[in-house]
Design a protein around this motif. Sequence first.
Motif: not given
Length: 225
Positions: A172-173, A183-185, A188-191, A195-196
Amino acid sequence: MPTPDQESNPIRILVVDDDALAAAGITALLSTADDLSVVGHCLDGIQVAHAIRSLAPDVMLCDVRMPGMGGVDVVRSLHGQAGAPRILMMTAFDEDGQVLDAVAAGAVGFLLKDEDPHRIIEAVRDVAAGDAGYSPRAARQLTQWVQDSPTADARRDALEKLGLLTDREHDFALALVTGASDAELAAQFFVAETTVKSALSAIKTKWGIRNRTQLAVVVARSGLA
């Protein structure tokens, strides 16, 4: 899109810029959004303290370079003060990186003055909601500034900080320096977005920093992004 409540209680914005034409332009742009309200304009940093007391802005858009009391000094003067607005710096694309000092002093994000208008409006909303505000384009400039003048100690410190993270926090970092939103992260990581948010909060706690813009600076100093 703003909610009905946001439209009836718009985000109050103070613009601080010694260039009256630039200030008028940003004011006109922000006024196109029903949930934003520019409540005042300061021509220099000296006027800011009085304006904040009388206008109670939620967000302050502050130019980096101004005669007399510049943007960095303005941020430092407001750090830790009760009722201080969240500060979003504005800078030209060819600045020399003074915005990094503003971030270290407590600014929560920055915008390039020739940014896409939609990005500027969204950044103000993000900052008002408690997030950091900077676009992917501004994020690239942030990374470039940091990488143009690295020191061995700064890079070592950044790598040590990254070493404190879990694998997910590390991912994430590194992704955060693109200027991606929560929301975009998450996409991207399907979580889940929660969680982000939880991971980024944990990173800030481990690193002893206040916002995701400072987080991006640390990652950029590592040379891994």
